[in-house]
Design an enzyme around this catalytic site. Sequence first.
Site, PDB file in Angstrom:
ATOM      1  N   LYS A 196       0.865  -1.190   0.000  1.00 52.78           N
ATOM      2  CA  LYS A 196       0.000   0.000   0.000  1.00 52.78           C
ATOM      3  C   LYS A 196       0.899   1.238   0.000  1.00 52.78           C
ATOM      4  O   LYS A 196       1.439   1.629   1.019  1.00 52.78           O
ATOM      5  CB  LYS A 196      -0.878  -0.025   1.259  1.00 52.78           C
ATOM      6  CG  LYS A 196      -2.242   0.636   1.112  1.00 52.78           C
ATOM      7  CD  LYS A 196      -2.210   2.114   0.825  1.00 52.78           C
ATOM      8  CE  LYS A 196      -1.977   2.963   2.047  1.00 52.78           C
ATOM      9  NZ  LYS A 196      -1.797   4.390   1.731  1.00 52.78           N
ATOM     10  N   GLY A 248       6.547   4.914   8.466  1.00 50.34           N
ATOM     11  CA  GLY A 248       5.760   6.143   8.524  1.00 50.34           C
ATOM     12  C   GLY A 248       5.880   6.771   9.892  1.00 50.34           C
ATOM     13  O   GLY A 248       6.894   6.610  10.578  1.00 50.34           O
ATOM     14  N   SER A 249       4.831   7.460  10.288  1.00 47.20           N
ATOM     15  CA  SER A 249       4.886   8.210  11.556  1.00 47.20           C
ATOM     16  C   SER A 249       4.760   7.290  12.765  1.00 47.20           C
ATOM     17  O   SER A 249       4.135   6.225  12.691  1.00 47.20           O
ATOM     18  CB  SER A 249       3.768   9.247  11.581  1.00 47.20           C
ATOM     19  OG  SER A 249       2.513   8.604  11.472  1.00 47.20           O
ATOM     20  N   THR A 250       5.312   7.722  13.871  1.00 51.90           N
ATOM     21  CA  THR A 250       5.218   6.953  15.115  1.00 51.90           C
ATOM     22  C   THR A 250       3.760   6.839  15.555  1.00 51.90           C
ATOM     23  O   THR A 250       3.321   5.800  16.044  1.00 51.90           O
ATOM     24  CB  THR A 250       6.090   7.631  16.193  1.00 51.90           C
ATOM     25  OG1 THR A 250       7.451   7.552  15.742  1.00 51.90           O
ATOM     26  CG2 THR A 250       5.984   6.946  17.537  1.00 51.90           C
ATOM     27  N   GLU A 251       3.018   7.903  15.316  1.00 54.50           N
ATOM     28  CA  GLU A 251       1.592   7.912  15.678  1.00 54.50           C
ATOM     29  C   GLU A 251       0.835   6.774  14.973  1.00 54.50           C
ATOM     30  O   GLU A 251       0.124   5.995  15.610  1.00 54.50           O
ATOM     31  CB  GLU A 251       1.053   9.271  15.221  1.00 54.50           C
ATOM     32  CG  GLU A 251      -0.301   9.625  15.689  1.00 54.50           C
ATOM     33  CD  GLU A 251      -0.754  10.917  14.972  1.00 54.50           C
ATOM     34  OE1 GLU A 251       0.090  11.628  14.378  1.00 54.50           O
ATOM     35  OE2 GLU A 251      -1.957  11.185  15.015  1.00 54.50           O
ATOM     36  N   GLY A 253       2.254   4.219  13.558  1.00 54.82           N
ATOM     37  CA  GLY A 253       2.916   2.976  13.979  1.00 54.82           C
ATOM     38  C   GLY A 253       2.223   2.360  15.188  1.00 54.82           C
ATOM     39  O   GLY A 253       2.047   1.135  15.266  1.00 54.82           O
ATOM     40  N   GLU A 270       9.244   1.004  11.018  1.00 54.29           N
ATOM     41  CA  GLU A 270      10.339   1.952  10.761  1.00 54.29           C
ATOM     42  C   GLU A 270       9.701   3.329  10.902  1.00 54.29           C
ATOM     43  O   GLU A 270       8.953   3.753  10.028  1.00 54.29           O
ATOM     44  CB  GLU A 270      10.854   1.633   9.363  1.00 54.29           C
ATOM     45  CG  GLU A 270      11.491   2.738   8.624  1.00 54.29           C
ATOM     46  CD  GLU A 270      12.825   3.020   9.165  1.00 54.29           C
ATOM     47  OE1 GLU A 270      12.984   4.106   9.734  1.00 54.29           O
ATOM     48  OE2 GLU A 270      13.661   2.148   9.008  1.00 54.29           O
ATOM     49  N   CYS A 304      13.462  10.363   7.692  1.00 55.15           N
ATOM     50  CA  CYS A 304      13.216   9.946   9.075  1.00 55.15           C
ATOM     51  C   CYS A 304      14.481  10.104   9.917  1.00 55.15           C
ATOM     52  O   CYS A 304      14.411  10.281  11.119  1.00 55.15           O
ATOM     53  CB  CYS A 304      12.703   8.522   9.110  1.00 55.15           C
ATOM     54  SG  CYS A 304      13.646   7.404   8.114  1.00 55.15           S
ATOM     55  N   GLU A 401       9.136  15.568  15.684  1.00 55.86           N
ATOM     56  CA  GLU A 401       9.654  15.425  14.325  1.00 55.86           C
ATOM     57  C   GLU A 401       8.939  16.412  13.407  1.00 55.86           C
ATOM     58  O   GLU A 401       7.717  16.385  13.294  1.00 55.86           O
ATOM     59  CB  GLU A 401       9.416  13.994  13.828  1.00 55.86           C
ATOM     60  CG  GLU A 401       9.965  13.753  12.447  1.00 55.86           C
ATOM     61  CD  GLU A 401       9.818  12.303  11.994  1.00 55.86           C
ATOM     62  OE1 GLU A 401       8.732  11.723  12.170  1.00 55.86           O
ATOM     63  OE2 GLU A 401      10.792  11.750  11.462  1.00 55.86           O
TER      64      GLU A 401
HETATM   65  P1  NAP Z   1       1.667   8.347   7.972  1.00 59.29           P
HETATM   66  O1  NAP Z   1       0.299   8.854   8.196  1.00 59.29           O
HETATM   67  O2  NAP Z   1       2.320   7.576   9.035  1.00 59.29           O
HETATM   68  O3  NAP Z   1       1.596   7.479   6.619  1.00 59.29           O
HETATM   69  C1  NAP Z   1       2.446   6.423   6.269  1.00 59.29           C
HETATM   70  C2  NAP Z   1       1.648   5.350   5.551  1.00 59.29           C
HETATM   71  O4  NAP Z   1       0.662   4.785   6.429  1.00 59.29           O
HETATM   72  C3  NAP Z   1       0.863   5.860   4.359  1.00 59.29           C
HETATM   73  O5  NAP Z   1       0.857   4.871   3.351  1.00 59.29           O
HETATM   74  C4  NAP Z   1      -0.506   6.062   4.947  1.00 59.29           C
HETATM   75  O6  NAP Z   1      -1.524   6.068   4.009  1.00 59.29           O
HETATM   76  C5  NAP Z   1      -0.621   4.879   5.852  1.00 59.29           C
HETATM   77  N1  NAP Z   1      -1.602   5.010   6.915  1.00 59.29           N
HETATM   78  C6  NAP Z   1      -2.148   6.144   7.431  1.00 59.29           C
HETATM   79  N2  NAP Z   1      -2.995   5.836   8.436  1.00 59.29           N
HETATM   80  C7  NAP Z   1      -2.998   4.498   8.554  1.00 59.29           C
HETATM   81  C8  NAP Z   1      -3.658   3.578   9.423  1.00 59.29           C
HETATM   82  N3  NAP Z   1      -4.488   3.995  10.382  1.00 59.29           N
HETATM   83  N4  NAP Z   1      -3.411   2.265   9.284  1.00 59.29           N
HETATM   84  C9  NAP Z   1      -2.547   1.831   8.335  1.00 59.29           C
HETATM   85  N5  NAP Z   1      -1.902   2.643   7.494  1.00 59.29           N
HETATM   86  C10 NAP Z   1      -2.121   3.965   7.594  1.00 59.29           C
HETATM   87  O7  NAP Z   1       2.584   9.524   7.567  1.00 59.29           O
HETATM   88  P2  NAP Z   1       2.128  10.881   6.834  1.00 59.29           P
HETATM   89  O8  NAP Z   1       0.779  11.323   7.296  1.00 59.29           O
HETATM   90  O9  NAP Z   1       2.291  10.677   5.392  1.00 59.29           O
HETATM   91  O10 NAP Z   1       3.179  11.871   7.417  1.00 59.29           O
HETATM   92  C11 NAP Z   1       2.980  12.418   8.721  1.00 59.29           C
HETATM   93  C12 NAP Z   1       4.254  12.466   9.471  1.00 59.29           C
HETATM   94  O11 NAP Z   1       4.811  11.170   9.584  1.00 59.29           O
HETATM   95  C13 NAP Z   1       5.365  13.251   8.804  1.00 59.29           C
HETATM   96  O12 NAP Z   1       5.259  14.600   8.957  1.00 59.29           O
HETATM   97  C14 NAP Z   1       6.556  12.659   9.476  1.00 59.29           C
HETATM   98  O13 NAP Z   1       6.767  13.211  10.720  1.00 59.29           O
HETATM   99  C15 NAP Z   1       6.190  11.220   9.628  1.00 59.29           C
HETATM  100  N6  NAP Z   1       6.764  10.396   8.565  1.00 59.29           N
HETATM  101  C16 NAP Z   1       7.810   9.611   8.864  1.00 59.29           C
HETATM  102  C17 NAP Z   1       8.379   8.827   7.884  1.00 59.29           C
HETATM  103  C18 NAP Z   1       9.532   7.952   8.146  1.00 59.29           C
HETATM  104  O14 NAP Z   1      10.158   7.483   7.219  1.00 59.29           O
HETATM  105  N7  NAP Z   1       9.845   7.647   9.375  1.00 59.29           N
HETATM  106  C19 NAP Z   1       7.890   8.866   6.595  1.00 59.29           C
HETATM  107  C20 NAP Z   1       6.786   9.664   6.311  1.00 59.29           C
HETATM  108  C21 NAP Z   1       6.221  10.413   7.314  1.00 59.29           C
HETATM  109  P3  NAP Z   1      -1.909   7.410   3.219  1.00 59.29           P
HETATM  110  O15 NAP Z   1      -0.845   8.411   3.422  1.00 59.29           O
HETATM  111  O16 NAP Z   1      -1.964   6.951   1.839  1.00 59.29           O
HETATM  112  O17 NAP Z   1      -3.228   7.831   3.757  1.00 59.29           O
END
Ligand code: NAP
Length: 498
Positions: A196, A248-251, A253, A270, A304, A401
């Site tokens: 995804k 993705g985000s810790t939240e 995660g 991660e 990240c 972050e």
């Molecule tokens: P995110 O919400 O954690 O998204 C990462 C992935 O998870 C996306 O594919 C997202 O889908 C999916 N996702 C969202 N909610 C989900 C859920 N409840 N269950 C399963 N999967 C879900 O990250 P973001 O909103 O794009 O970015 C927000 C913040 O996350 C950034 O500002 C940054 O601080 C952090 N971030 C960290 C990393 C890293 O490599 N550590 C990478 C990106 C972002 P959709 O986006 O398609 O809805």
Amino acid sequence: MSNQVRIDERVLAFLSKPQKLLINNQWVESTTGKTFAVENPATSDVLAQVSHGDKQDIDKAVRAAREAFDNGPWCKMTASARSSMIWKLADLLEAHTEEFAQLESLDNGKPLTVARAADVALSVDMFRYMAGWATKIGGETFPISVPYTPNTRYLSYTMKEPVGVVGQIIPWNFPLLMAVWKLAPALASGCTVVLKPAEQTPLSAIKLGELILEAGFPKGVVNIVTGFGDAGAALVEHPMVDKVAFTGSTEVGKLILQGAAGNLKKVSLELGGKSPNIVFADANLEMAIAGAASSIFFNQGQCCCAGSRLFVERGVFDKVVEGVTKIAKGIRLGDGFDPSTQMGPLVSKEQFQRVCDYIESGTSEGAKILAGGKTLPRSGYFVEPTVLTETSAHMKVVKEEIFGPVVTVMPFETMDEVICEANNSEFGLAAGIWTQDITKAHAVSAKLKAGTTWINCYNIFDAGLPFGGYKQSGWGREMGKQALDLYTETKSVCLPIS
Ligand code: NAP
Ligand code: MG
């Protein structure tokens, strides 16, 4: 603008097609028929319409992956045949480097030069590295001594078996590379996958799907469902999925852990970071200043492991701040297709607003802006490289972050003090250490709670080097031999032989 690279004809042709879901080796529309728009963050123009997959599409994809894992030709193929197929995918990706680099730049905003040299090149390398492992995933033998059967000798050994159907959820900062970090070890291990991609940047994953078909992967081995967080959540909760790998985000995660609890599927994470970058007074300052700047400004700060908390020993504080500020002010922002661009836009309007809000919060809490802090008066989501001083540990800009081109610079007096401050974070992904004293470098590295420490360098990645986080930066290690542990189960086998 006159030097702007022209969009390759093959990329234009790709963008003009409806972008569908890859399920069981078929390109299909989403069950609801809905699509969503994907935009170019440098202009906010719509690039393509992409199928909006939801729970129903995830279910179809998971069933295809389940069938392929349990009964398909994939599970009967030799490791060598699997290896050849992954290697072929690497060759195809390499041959299509320019198209992938262009798509990545258009979709994410990053400079085309970076997409070619980092994103695509590292992806090709990762497939090749993991293709090599496919034939080397072996177990061990053990000379066991069982106290209650003293007269029996046993043959005991372990086997590494693929964990099964894997759900993989990835972010938007390195869209192709994140897909490959996930797919390569899973395929090498013999798993089947439902991927995804992030809603902001699904294009390179879809394009990779085309190459997966061309490389000859059997049906159901790799399924790609584009959509939003609800599709990700459905994948995490699906009872036929054996393992979830998330970046993705810790939240989010933390939500993944809850969603995976139903069938106690395996989880690797991660997550985010707030990485300390420590410059000692005895460092080669020219290198340290350039390294500190690139550690935070690379990829618009959307890494990240970005070196977002810069700690500088008091005696060289002014000099380092001056140097980093000068670099920040000199960085050329622009469209990724302009060869002179050094930094592109942030990935989306939402991320742009988030970063602007953080800068605002920093200044309202007393931080001083030495460089940047502003947006560009043009279309697209451009935020200037920003240097903040007069910050302290309790401020939001230091604790949370930001995921943008914003660095906070703080002075320190002693090694013990900086180690304590560096570790004063809920994250533990990476750290940088700049000193010419080799003993000090290793001593500080040993005390930092971080999955990676870079000494006199930063952002050095290799397919062979494990990457992952301590503390709330994640569970498990991607890349290197250790990545295979995420996708294999260990089976112990024991039989009496005398
Ligand atoms: P995110 O919400 O954690 O998204 C990462 C992935 O998870 C996306 O594919 C997202 O889908 C999916 N996702 C969202 N909610 C989900 C859920 N409840 N269950 C399963 N999967 C879900 O990250 P973001 O909103 O794009 O970015 C927000 C913040 O996350 C950034 O500002 C940054 O601080 C952090 N971030 C960290 C990393 C890293 O490599 N550590 C990478 C990106 C972002 P959709 O986006 O398609 O809805
Ligand atoms: Mg986009």
